[in-house]
Motif scaffolding. Structure first.
Motif, PDB file in Angstrom:
ATOM      1  N   ALA A  39      60.130  35.538  59.500  1.00  0.00           N
ATOM      2  CA  ALA A  39      59.392  36.177  58.432  1.00  0.00           C
ATOM      3  C   ALA A  39      58.105  35.572  58.236  1.00  0.00           C
ATOM      4  O   ALA A  39      56.468  35.635  58.244  1.00  0.00           O
ATOM      5  CB  ALA A  39      60.121  36.616  56.701  1.00  0.00           C
ATOM      6  N   HIS A  40      57.900  34.143  57.727  1.00  0.00           N
ATOM      7  CA  HIS A  40      56.865  33.359  57.260  1.00  0.00           C
ATOM      8  C   HIS A  40      56.879  32.051  58.481  1.00  0.00           C
ATOM      9  O   HIS A  40      57.589  31.278  57.802  1.00  0.00           O
ATOM     10  CB  HIS A  40      56.719  33.176  56.137  1.00  0.00           C
ATOM     11  N   GLN A  41      56.342  31.771  59.046  1.00  0.00           N
ATOM     12  CA  GLN A  41      56.498  30.511  59.779  1.00  0.00           C
ATOM     13  C   GLN A  41      55.937  29.537  59.611  1.00  0.00           C
ATOM     14  O   GLN A  41      54.622  29.995  59.133  1.00  0.00           O
ATOM     15  CB  GLN A  41      56.342  31.212  61.641  1.00  0.00           C
ATOM     16  N   ASP A  42      56.249  28.349  59.882  1.00  0.00           N
ATOM     17  CA  ASP A  42      54.964  27.262  58.829  1.00  0.00           C
ATOM     18  C   ASP A  42      55.443  26.652  60.170  1.00  0.00           C
ATOM     19  O   ASP A  42      56.087  26.534  61.103  1.00  0.00           O
ATOM     20  CB  ASP A  42      56.072  26.713  57.713  1.00  0.00           C
ATOM     21  N   SER A  84      65.897  36.442  59.075  1.00  0.00           N
ATOM     22  CA  SER A  84      64.096  35.833  58.681  1.00  0.00           C
ATOM     23  C   SER A  84      63.536  35.001  57.414  1.00  0.00           C
ATOM     24  O   SER A  84      62.465  34.661  57.639  1.00  0.00           O
ATOM     25  CB  SER A  84      63.191  37.423  58.474  1.00  0.00           C
ATOM     26  N   ALA A 144      51.325  39.087  49.450  1.00  0.00           N
ATOM     27  CA  ALA A 144      51.299  37.575  49.704  1.00  0.00           C
ATOM     28  C   ALA A 144      50.026  36.860  49.540  1.00  0.00           C
ATOM     29  O   ALA A 144      50.457  35.552  50.489  1.00  0.00           O
ATOM     30  CB  ALA A 144      51.067  38.335  51.070  1.00  0.00           C
ATOM     31  N   THR A 148      63.024  31.570  56.451  1.00  0.00           N
ATOM     32  CA  THR A 148      61.979  30.438  56.557  1.00  0.00           C
ATOM     33  C   THR A 148      62.766  28.781  56.922  1.00  0.00           C
ATOM     34  O   THR A 148      63.272  28.343  58.396  1.00  0.00           O
ATOM     35  CB  THR A 148      60.917  30.520  56.469  1.00  0.00           C
TER      36      THR A 148
END
Length: 806
Positions: A461-464, A432, A13, A434
């Motif tokens: 899953a991986h917010q920006d 999930s 990660a 992005t």
């Protein structure tokens, strides 16, 4: 010699420094220094994680079991590990070359398992490796994608030379780890190894991947110093680096100074100009290649098409298409995708579809290109049909395809279709993702489904920053702007840096709340993030201050804008007009006109609305002439504003002329004209216009009936007034407001029907309101009803004791 294998978890990660590449070994000398990190390591892009420990002893012990699973060719060549001790006359170097050849074959097949078995066999036999076999091991691990193993092999080499270093750097670059490649190049130089042309070219490619033009220029100087500047590979890499980093002037200088040019150098320069949208340069280079009779590859043609697409050169693109047909590569999937993209960006979706349908067995990239094309051209239904064809052809969609579909659905506002696509997204396991999640959040927020949008946001899953902006966009209106402020606060707490889009959305939320305190805090954040000079953010600041009633602050924000465009001027003019400051609105309009910025329909309508209350007929006529000159006279907003301006300035004939000359009308236009008739005492004309409005199919609204009832009141039409009042609820389903009740009381009061007024108030259960008693005060005085007049005055003083007129 004992060492350990540490396989790499490539899905780590967080980036970790290159020091994690250093193996766990026991080596007396020549160890790679830990300074491999040095000052550039914080730019490293690779995420490293030690996931597994596998000792060499265990590896060698289990070797026979694993070994027999590999090809028979390897088994035959390596089945006698102790052959050296029994046959001392065997050619030792030949045996090393055989190992190198086997490693080369395993690398070509991408078989990591096979490469590890060969390596294990070398260890078990206790062979002393030569430099060629060391490099073969590095190459094998690097080409199989396990650069951490390659790094460990390099680290235990007794004599590291430029070839071994170049092999490792090439492996990192091939895996997309540009920053790490640069770090390794620096470590090589610190070890005193002089780079050759291949090492320099590979390092330049690493700089290009990481967009590190500063270090690239240092490598450029090193190439000149070592005499490799004229090398074809180094020159092409330099052109590619400068082009990808936007240094087009330098890229062209390097290109022209190269003694020999190849397709790679031509394509690198072409791609740079194509990415920057410089169609003229792309055209010039394309013609130069043709004049020099250079052979065009499908990659060259694809790059040229990209340049023409970004510049909108459709004719030139069609010429390239014809050339591709002549060269026999028009049906190539790679080139066809570029043709689809070119026709799409030039607005020719039909041509793009024709190209697509000629592709035999299109892959997911081709499907993605055509669906994106149809999405961009607004052909949402067609995009859905193509997607269904894609599913029927058993091609699994990727996140680009699904994102384009969601965007297309957002444009149509078809929530049911959007929910169906959401179900498909879940089926393929992209809920999930992005990119897909951001599109879904935007779709739900656009359709007002705030709870669905919030749930999709939580599932990403991986917010920006884009995810947060999409979520914020749903909370910027008048219904829930306070929630938007809370979301913005959470975004800051989680360490996300707001960008231009974030501030535009949150400033709109502040405007809806009229929260100037929070708005000023945002202004401070904007200055902190160096966005105060951005004209879009600045325009949003002007709007926020204006809607919060801080005209002075709005003026300061407007004056601080470096580049004032039409939108900024429209915002400040609208602010002054809405605040009733006609003088400042007209002053800003004149300044905009003198700067050569032509007003649009919204600017003119706002300025005309500012002129209306102060009855500035001369200024209004000037704006009328500008509307004619700029071609905005036929616009519905402008014509309605002109009608209002002339009516309020006393020129009802001019207002009528503008109204009759307008091509487009709506209910607001009719209301404005009818209101003008009533104010000028032309009640009969107002009622006649109302009947015409109904005949033409326009649906009346609340304001329409206020005007109609006022006309009936002025003309003393009691029964017609009652009829219209009754139709408000019964026929048109509009709930009467206090203004309608006040008008009805005025109609009855002017006729002296005070008993009927009292009954009307009782029957309708009218709540006490100052407007109602004000409308009753005049008729009581006219008809000498002193008792009701005194009661009326008491009610007014009770309801509005501070009103001076009362």
């Amino acid at each position: 010699m004992k060492y350990e294998f540490f396989p790499l978890n490539m899905r780590g990660a967080m980036p970790r420094p290159l020091s994690l590449l250093l193996p766990s070994i026991h080596k007396p000398h020549n160890t790679l220094p830990s300074l491999l990190l040095f000052t550039r390591s914080n730019n490293c892009s690779r995420a490293l994680a030690v996931a597994e420990h596998e000792s060499t002893d265990d590896f060698a012990e289990n070797f026979p079991l694993e070994f027999h699973r590999v090809s028979g060719k390897i088994a035959r060549k390596l089945s006698e590990p102790n052959a050296r001790s029994q046959h001392e006359d065997r050619d030792y170097k030949k045996r090393l070359r055989e190992y190198s050849s086997l490693l080369h074959d395993s690398a070509a097949k991408g078989s990591l398992k096979e490469g590890k078995l060969i390596h294990g066999h070398v260890i078990k036999c206790g062979l002393e490796l030569d430099s060629h076999l060391w490099v073969s091991l590095i190459n094998a691990y690097a080409e199989c994608g396990t650069v951490v193993y390659a790094q460990r092999v390099l680290n235990i080499m007794p004599q590291r030379d430029v070839v071994s270093w170049s092999a490792l750097i090439t492996g990192f670059v091939a895996q997309g780890y540009g920053s790490d490649g640069v770090c390794l190049f620096c470590a090589m130089q610190r070890e005193g190894v002089r780079p050759n042309e291949f090492a320099l070219a590979t390092c330049l490619k690493a700089c290009s991947m990481s967009h590190d033009v500063g270090f690239g220029k240092q490598v450029h100087l090193e190439a000149v110093k070592l005499g490799f500047f004229s090398d074809l590979f180094v020159g092409s890499a330099l052109v590619d680096l400068n082009a990808k980093c936007g240094e087009m002037e330098l890229a062209e200088r390097v290109f022209k100074s190269m003694p020999e040019l190849n397709v790679v150098s031509w394509n690198a320069l072409l791609n740079g100009y194509a990415e920057s949208g410089d169609g003229q340069k792309v055209m010039h280079l394309f013609c130069s290649m043709k004049d020099m009779e250079k052979k065009f590859s499908k990659f060259s043609l694809s790059t040229v098409l990209k340049g023409f697409a970004n510049s909108g050169y459709i004719k030139a693109g069609q010429v390239v298409h014809a050339m591709a047909i002549r060269l026999g590569c028009a049906l190539d999937k790679f080139l066809s995708c570029s043709l689809v993209d070119m026709y799409s960006k030039c607005g020719l979706a039909d041509n793009a579809l024709k190209v697509f349908h000629r592709i035999k067995d299109p892959d997911v990239v081709a499907w993605s290109a055509i669906i994106t094309c149809l999405d961009q051209q607004g052909c949402c239904q067609e995009a859905a049909k193509i997607f269904n064809l894609m599913r029927e052809s058993s091609v699994k969609p990727n996140h680009f395809v699904l994102t384009s579909l969601v965007r297309a659905t957002t444009e149509t506002g078809d929530q049911r279709c959007g929910e169906s696509i959401h179900a498909v997204i879940c089926k393929y396991g992209f809920e999930s993702d992005t990119l897909v999640g951001n599109a879904l959040v935007s779709m739900y927020m656009e359709n007002g489904c705030l709870s669905y949008g919030s749930r999709v946001f939580e599932a990403i899953a991986h917010q920006d920053s884009v995810s947060w902006n999409a979520l914020l966009s749903g909370f910027q209106d008048y219904e829930s702007p306070d929630q938007g402020l809370r979301i913005f606060y959470q975004m800051l707490l989680k360490g996300f840096k707001p960008n231009m889009c974030t501030f535009i959305v949150i400033l709109k939320a502040c405007s809806s709340l009229s929260d100037v305190g929070f708005g000023k805090q945002l202004h401070a954040h904007i200055i902190k993030h160096s966005l105060d000079g951005n004209h879009v953010v600045g325009t949003s600041l002007v709007d926020m201050y204006a809607k919060s009633g801080c005209l002075e602050d709005a003026g300061v924000a407007f004056d601080s804008l470096a580049n004032k465009d039409l939108f900024a001027y429209t915002a400040i003019i609208t602010s002054y007009s809405q605040a009733g400051d006609a003088e400042m609105a007209l002053k800003s309009f004149r300044k905009m006109w003198l700067e050569g910025i032509k007003p649009n329909e919204f600017t003119l309508a706002s300025c005309l609305n500012g002129c209306s209350p102060v009855a500035t007929l001369a200024n209004g006529q000037l704006l009328h002439s500008i509307a004619v000159k700029t071609g905005h006279l036929l616009d519905m907003f402008v014509s309605t504003a002109l009608v209002a301006m002339y009516a309020k300035c006393g020129s009802i004939d001019d207002a009528e002329a503008v109204f009759k000359g307008s091509v487009l009308r709506d209910t607001a236009s009719w209301n404005m004209m009818n209101g003008g008739y009533v104010k000028h005492g032309l009640g009969e004309k107002a009622l006649e216009a109302f009947r015409m409005m109904l005949d033409e199919g326009y649906v009346p609204d609340e304001i329409t009936f206020v005007v109609v009832l006022s006309a009936c009141s002025h003309m003393g039409l009691i029964e017609e007034g009652k009829k219209h009042f009754s139709s408000i609820k019964k026929i048109y389903g509009i709930t009467p407001t206090i203004k309608h009740f006040a008008c009805m009381i005025d109609i009855l009061g002017r006729a002296g029907k005070f008993t009927e007024i009292e009954n009307f108030i009782t029957e309708t259960k009218l709540t006490p309101n100052a407007l109602v008693w004000e409308n009753l005060l005049g008729p009581c005085s006219w008809h000498g009803n002193i008792k009701l007049d005194e009661k009326d005055a008491e009610k007014l003083l009770e309801l509005e004791p501070k009103m001076e007129s009362n």
